[in-house]
Design an enzyme around this catalytic site. Structure first.
Site, PDB file in Angstrom:
ATOM      1  N   HIS A 201     -13.716  -1.518  -0.744  1.00 42.44           N
ATOM      2  CA  HIS A 201     -12.739  -1.078   0.256  1.00 42.44           C
ATOM      3  C   HIS A 201     -12.982  -1.741   1.613  1.00 42.44           C
ATOM      4  O   HIS A 201     -12.768  -1.136   2.677  1.00 42.44           O
ATOM      5  CB  HIS A 201     -12.742   0.443   0.402  1.00 42.44           C
ATOM      6  CG  HIS A 201     -11.368   1.035   0.542  1.00 42.44           C
ATOM      7  ND1 HIS A 201     -10.685   1.589  -0.501  1.00 42.44           N
ATOM      8  CD2 HIS A 201     -10.534   1.126   1.608  1.00 42.44           C
ATOM      9  CE1 HIS A 201      -9.506   2.032  -0.091  1.00 42.44           C
ATOM     10  NE2 HIS A 201      -9.386   1.741   1.191  1.00 42.44           N
TER      11      HIS A 201
ATOM     12  N   ARG B 172     -15.531   6.599   9.730  1.00 44.72           N
ATOM     13  CA  ARG B 172     -15.284   5.419  10.549  1.00 44.72           C
ATOM     14  C   ARG B 172     -15.382   5.812  12.022  1.00 44.72           C
ATOM     15  O   ARG B 172     -14.455   6.350  12.619  1.00 44.72           O
ATOM     16  CB  ARG B 172     -13.925   4.819  10.198  1.00 44.72           C
ATOM     17  CG  ARG B 172     -13.881   4.369   8.733  1.00 44.72           C
ATOM     18  CD  ARG B 172     -12.973   3.215   8.518  1.00 44.72           C
ATOM     19  NE  ARG B 172     -11.579   3.582   8.560  1.00 44.72           N
ATOM     20  CZ  ARG B 172     -10.886   4.017   7.510  1.00 44.72           C
ATOM     21  NH1 ARG B 172     -11.482   4.148   6.342  1.00 44.72           N
ATOM     22  NH2 ARG B 172      -9.622   4.322   7.625  1.00 44.72           N
TER      23      ARG B 172
ATOM     24  N   SER C 125       0.841  -1.199   0.000  1.00 47.88           N
ATOM     25  CA  SER C 125       0.000   0.000   0.000  1.00 47.88           C
ATOM     26  C   SER C 125       0.872   1.244   0.000  1.00 47.88           C
ATOM     27  O   SER C 125       1.951   1.271   0.593  1.00 47.88           O
ATOM     28  CB  SER C 125      -0.898   0.005   1.237  1.00 47.88           C
ATOM     29  OG  SER C 125      -1.566   1.244   1.368  1.00 47.88           O
TER      30      SER C 125
ATOM     31  N   LYS D 119      -8.741  -1.044  -8.895  1.00 44.77           N
ATOM     32  CA  LYS D 119      -9.394  -1.621  -7.722  1.00 44.77           C
ATOM     33  C   LYS D 119     -10.492  -0.688  -7.218  1.00 44.77           C
ATOM     34  O   LYS D 119     -10.268   0.516  -7.065  1.00 44.77           O
ATOM     35  CB  LYS D 119      -8.357  -1.849  -6.620  1.00 44.77           C
ATOM     36  CG  LYS D 119      -8.893  -2.402  -5.314  1.00 44.77           C
ATOM     37  CD  LYS D 119      -7.739  -2.640  -4.339  1.00 44.77           C
ATOM     38  CE  LYS D 119      -8.190  -3.148  -2.992  1.00 44.77           C
ATOM     39  NZ  LYS D 119      -8.933  -2.144  -2.234  1.00 44.77           N
TER      40      LYS D 119
ATOM     41  N   THR E 129      -6.424   2.576  -6.829  1.00 43.09           N
ATOM     42  CA  THR E 129      -7.663   2.493  -6.058  1.00 43.09           C
ATOM     43  C   THR E 129      -8.566   3.658  -6.423  1.00 43.09           C
ATOM     44  O   THR E 129      -8.177   4.813  -6.278  1.00 43.09           O
ATOM     45  CB  THR E 129      -7.358   2.493  -4.552  1.00 43.09           C
ATOM     46  OG1 THR E 129      -6.597   1.326  -4.233  1.00 43.09           O
ATOM     47  CG2 THR E 129      -8.638   2.489  -3.728  1.00 43.09           C
TER      48      THR E 129
ATOM     49  N   TYR F 153      -2.698   5.279  -3.944  1.00 42.93           N
ATOM     50  CA  TYR F 153      -3.834   6.169  -3.756  1.00 42.93           C
ATOM     51  C   TYR F 153      -3.605   7.418  -4.594  1.00 42.93           C
ATOM     52  O   TYR F 153      -2.470   7.872  -4.765  1.00 42.93           O
ATOM     53  CB  TYR F 153      -3.972   6.560  -2.284  1.00 42.93           C
ATOM     54  CG  TYR F 153      -4.553   5.477  -1.410  1.00 42.93           C
ATOM     55  CD1 TYR F 153      -5.787   4.908  -1.704  1.00 42.93           C
ATOM     56  CD2 TYR F 153      -3.875   5.033  -0.275  1.00 42.93           C
ATOM     57  CE1 TYR F 153      -6.329   3.917  -0.900  1.00 42.93           C
ATOM     58  CE2 TYR F 153      -4.406   4.042   0.536  1.00 42.93           C
ATOM     59  CZ  TYR F 153      -5.638   3.491   0.224  1.00 42.93           C
ATOM     60  OH  TYR F 153      -6.164   2.511   1.010  1.00 42.93           O
TER      61      TYR F 153
END
Length: 397
Positions: free
Chosen positions: A286, A175, A117, A262, A166, A140
């Site tokens: 995700h 979150r 990542s 993705k 992504t 990203y």
């Protein structure tokens, strides 16, 4: 109803991904575990990703010779030891030091790709040096375009096989577990989480001795948030919500090797990606961490597979915890799956040993599923093996 087994006290005593999850939960502070484990808002998508696998049942073929069954598959014309890859997961070193490197080595030993990542805690160069296996880099899309292109150039120079873009994160999800735990990126110690850290002395001593892990590939990029409650999410604030099809076409033109996109859940988007010249698609939401209420990935898979019509591989992530989950995804048309929390829980529970254990568990379960279903290879997992579970309609009273 299946009773919950006791928490294992060592990686060796773990027999499932859920065992590894319970061990990781025990050894990590709550804020760290919840960051890994949690989803957005009501976490309905997080739950639906798992529930979707339960809505399908396997109807095995009988009297098939599976004595020499093999888990081997292929992707991009190269062999896979398993129809799996380790997907991108960020902030791994908060769970276990050098976790990115442990997972990369474990993936190589099982003959599957490892995806680093861009918010990983090991650098592109360190992972390339540590692993002799197939490496993918997940990028990203950042507001700082110069920084974004420099990351991609580093992955190119380090010889990464594929670039994973992504596209389901124009902004960060809400979150709420992170808010309650005062978890932010960059990570900081607050009065609230300090007490929790005190209850986990081994983890805390390592933090004090070696310092707070950093996002090695984002060094120099401004990520600081004043507090976790002052923004929609501390994760995602540096990403570019203006990224569009033209910008993706530019990535395709500039990246010389395999390009994987993705974060797709619609057939029309999948068809357009075929035309753009992408090499693979990942059906993903995700992991339920961004848009709550999104369709479960297994439910979205058939539409994407139909739209692609065999012109490029379709991969899937989200909710995979068992070898039977992998088999069901392949039976619905996936070429392979990406592993997220499953391998994350392993490495967080026991470092290198935990990373290997997670993959060993999934390999054993997947091979066993092949044999019990009367399939001698992953190619034998076809849609006729599946039955949709019947759910009786509620009756009015």
């Amino acid at each position: 109803m299946r009773s919950c087994p006791p928490r294992p006290f060592s990686v060796a005593a773990c027999y499932s991904i859920d065992d590894l999850r319970r061990l990781a939960r025990h050894r990590l502070p709550r804020s760290i575990f919840d960051f890994y484990d949690g989803g957005a808002e009501d976490e309905s998508t997080l739950q639906e990703n798992r529930a979707a696998f339960g809505r399908h049942r396997l109807a095995p073929r009988a009297l098939v010779d599976v004595a020499a069954a093999s888990t081997a598959a292929s992707l991009f014309g190269q062999p896979l030891g398993l129809p799996m890859a380790v997907g991108p997961t960020g902030a791994l070193a908060f769970g276990w030091r050098d976790a990115d490197l442990h997972l990369a080595r474990a993936a190589a030993s099982h003959g599957i790709p490892f995806t680093l990542s861009s918010s990983g805690t090991a650098s592109i160069e360190a992972v390339a040096k540590a692993s002799s296996g197939r490496l993918w880099f997940q990028a990203y899309v950042l507001r700082n375009r110069d920084f974004f292109w420099k990351m991609i150039e580093r992955a190119d120079h380090a010889g990464f096989e594929a670039l994973v873009i992504t596209v389901d994160l124009p902004v960060g999800g809400k979150r709420e577990r992170d808010f309650h735990n005062q978890f932010s990126v960059p990570f900081r110690i607050t009065r609230r989480n300090a007490l929790d850290f005190a209850r986990h002395p081994r983890w805390t001593l390592d933090l004090l001795r070696r310092g707070i892990p950093v996002f090695e590939n984002l060094r120099g990029l401004e990520l600081a948030a004043l507090s976790a409650t002052e923004i929609a999410s501390s994760v995602g604030r540096s990403y570019d919500p203006a990224f569009d099809w033209d910008r993706l076409a530019e990535v395709r033109a500039r990246w010389p090797r395999k390009l994987i996109v993705k974060g797709i859940s619609r057939g029309d988007d999948a068809r357009r990606l075929v035309g753009l010249g992408c090499d693979a698609i990942v059906v993903s939401n995700h992991g339920g961490r961004q848009l709550d209420g999104a369709v479960a990935t297994l439910d979205a898979l058939p539409e994407v597979v139909q739209a692609v019509a065999g012109r490029l591989p379709v991969l899937l992530d989200g909710g995979i915890r068992r070898g039977t989950d992998v088999a069901k995804a392949l039976a619905l048309g996936a070429t392979a799956v990406l592993l997220g929390r499953a391998t994350l829980f392993g490495v967080a529970a026991g470092g290198a040993a935990g990373a290997m254990k997670a993959l060993d568990i999934l390999r054993d379960e997947f091979l066993r599923t092949l044999q019990l279903c009367g399939a001698a290879s992953p190619q034998g997992l076809t849609a006729d093996l599946l039955r949709h579970r019947f759910t009786p309609k509620e009756t009015s009273t």
